[in-house]
Scaffold this active site. Sequence first.
Site, PDB file in Angstrom:
ATOM      1  N   SER A 158      17.757  28.759   1.307  1.00 32.06           N
ATOM      2  CA  SER A 158      17.296  27.549   1.646  1.00 32.06           C
ATOM      3  C   SER A 158      16.215  27.978   2.864  1.00 32.06           C
ATOM      4  O   SER A 158      15.313  28.584   2.359  1.00 32.06           O
ATOM      5  CB  SER A 158      18.412  26.699   2.170  1.00 32.06           C
ATOM      6  OG  SER A 158      17.775  25.473   2.137  1.00 32.06           O
ATOM      7  N   ASP A 253      19.618  21.747  -8.612  1.00 38.30           N
ATOM      8  CA  ASP A 253      18.949  21.757  -7.160  1.00 38.30           C
ATOM      9  C   ASP A 253      17.511  21.157  -7.151  1.00 38.30           C
ATOM     10  O   ASP A 253      16.441  21.493  -7.843  1.00 38.30           O
ATOM     11  CB  ASP A 253      19.110  23.182  -6.558  1.00 38.30           C
ATOM     12  CG  ASP A 253      18.542  23.436  -5.167  1.00 38.30           C
ATOM     13  OD1 ASP A 253      18.255  22.390  -4.505  1.00 38.30           O
ATOM     14  OD2 ASP A 253      18.722  24.566  -4.511  1.00 38.30           O
ATOM     15  N   HIS A 283      22.453  23.168  -4.852  1.00 40.07           N
ATOM     16  CA  HIS A 283      22.103  23.763  -3.633  1.00 40.07           C
ATOM     17  C   HIS A 283      22.983  24.248  -2.793  1.00 40.07           C
ATOM     18  O   HIS A 283      24.088  23.303  -2.531  1.00 40.07           O
ATOM     19  CB  HIS A 283      21.048  22.792  -2.780  1.00 40.07           C
ATOM     20  CG  HIS A 283      20.292  23.236  -1.826  1.00 40.07           C
ATOM     21  ND1 HIS A 283      19.004  24.030  -1.902  1.00 40.07           N
ATOM     22  CD2 HIS A 283      20.538  23.405  -0.618  1.00 40.07           C
ATOM     23  CE1 HIS A 283      18.592  24.551  -0.784  1.00 40.07           C
ATOM     24  NE2 HIS A 283      19.517  24.139   0.091  1.00 40.07           N
TER      25      HIS A 283
END
Length: 313
Positions: A158, A253, A283
Site C-alpha cells: 500500500s 481493491d 486491500h
Amino acid sequence: MAGLREMTMGPLDPEMQAILDRRNALGLPGFSAGTPDDARRAFAQSQAALPPARGAQNVTVHDASVPGPHGTVPVRHYRPEQGNGGRILYMHGGGWVFGTLDGFDPVCRQLAHESGAEVVSIDYRLAPEHPFPQPLDDCWAVLEALGEGMPLAVMGDSAGGNLAAALALRARYRGGPPIALQVLLYPVLSADFTRDSYTAFGQGDYLISREDMRWFWDQHVPPEMRHMPEAAPLAASDFAGLPEAIIVVGGCDPLHDEGACYAAALRDAGVKVTLRDHPGMAHGFFTLVDLLSAANAEVRELGALIASRLALP
C-alpha cells in the site's frame, strides 16, 4: 483497462469476506472520519483483536536504528535460520499515517522464512507530522546504510509500496545504491481517484474507500507536489532502467487498476515485470498471515520468487 476490470471483478473470497465482517463488527470508524490519531487508534484496535504470535517463529529478530536526515530511523531485522545472502527492505502500509513495526511483524517473519532473505522492516516517520518527502527520506537513509554488499529488494504494501517504488526511482536518478528487485503489494501510485477499480470498490465495503484514499493523500502530499514521481510514481515520464518488478494486486481493491497500470508502464519501458492478480482479494490481504489461507500461500510463492531473483551468482 475495461477488459481488465471485467476479468478481475467478482465476489470477495469467502475467507476474505469473513475477515472484513469481523473487522466491521468492531464498529471502527472509517480512516477518513476523524483525525490522524483517531486512525491510529482504529488501527491499534484492529491489531489488538488479532491472534498473537503469528508468522514464522524460527527467525532471529533484533531491533536497531539508522541515522537519517530527520533523525534516527528505527528498523527491525528478521534473519531466517537458513539465509541465502539476500536482503529485503520492507516498508509497511497505513496510508503514510499509521503502521508500526509490531503491526507488520507477522508478515515480516513469514517473509524471511519463505524467502531465505534477511528482512529489514523500516519504522519511517508518519504524516501529517512528517509529510512528503520525510518518510521517503527515512527509507532512503536505510537503503544507503544497508543497500550495499548483497542482492537487495525493496518491498512494501500500500503506502509502503509507494515508498518502495519511489526508492527505485530515486536510486535510478542518483546512480545507486543498486536494487535488484522491487516488490510492490497493491501499491499507492497515483492520486487519480477516477479509475474503474475506485468506482467498483471504493465505497467503503472493501477495507478502504475513495474518501479514505483522498484523506491519506491530503495528510501526506500537498496537491501542488502530486506531479512529482517520488510522490506519485505513475507520474514519472520515463520508466526505463528501473529494477525488475513484481506487482501484487487484489481483484476487489480500489487500488487494483493503478497497480496494473504501473505494470504496463514498466513493461512498455522494457522493464521485466510480473503482475500477480488475485481475484476475490481485498486491500491488505497479503499481511493477513495465519488468518487468510491466500495470504500464507502468496507469501510462500512470492518468497520463492524473491529467492530466485536474489540468488547469489
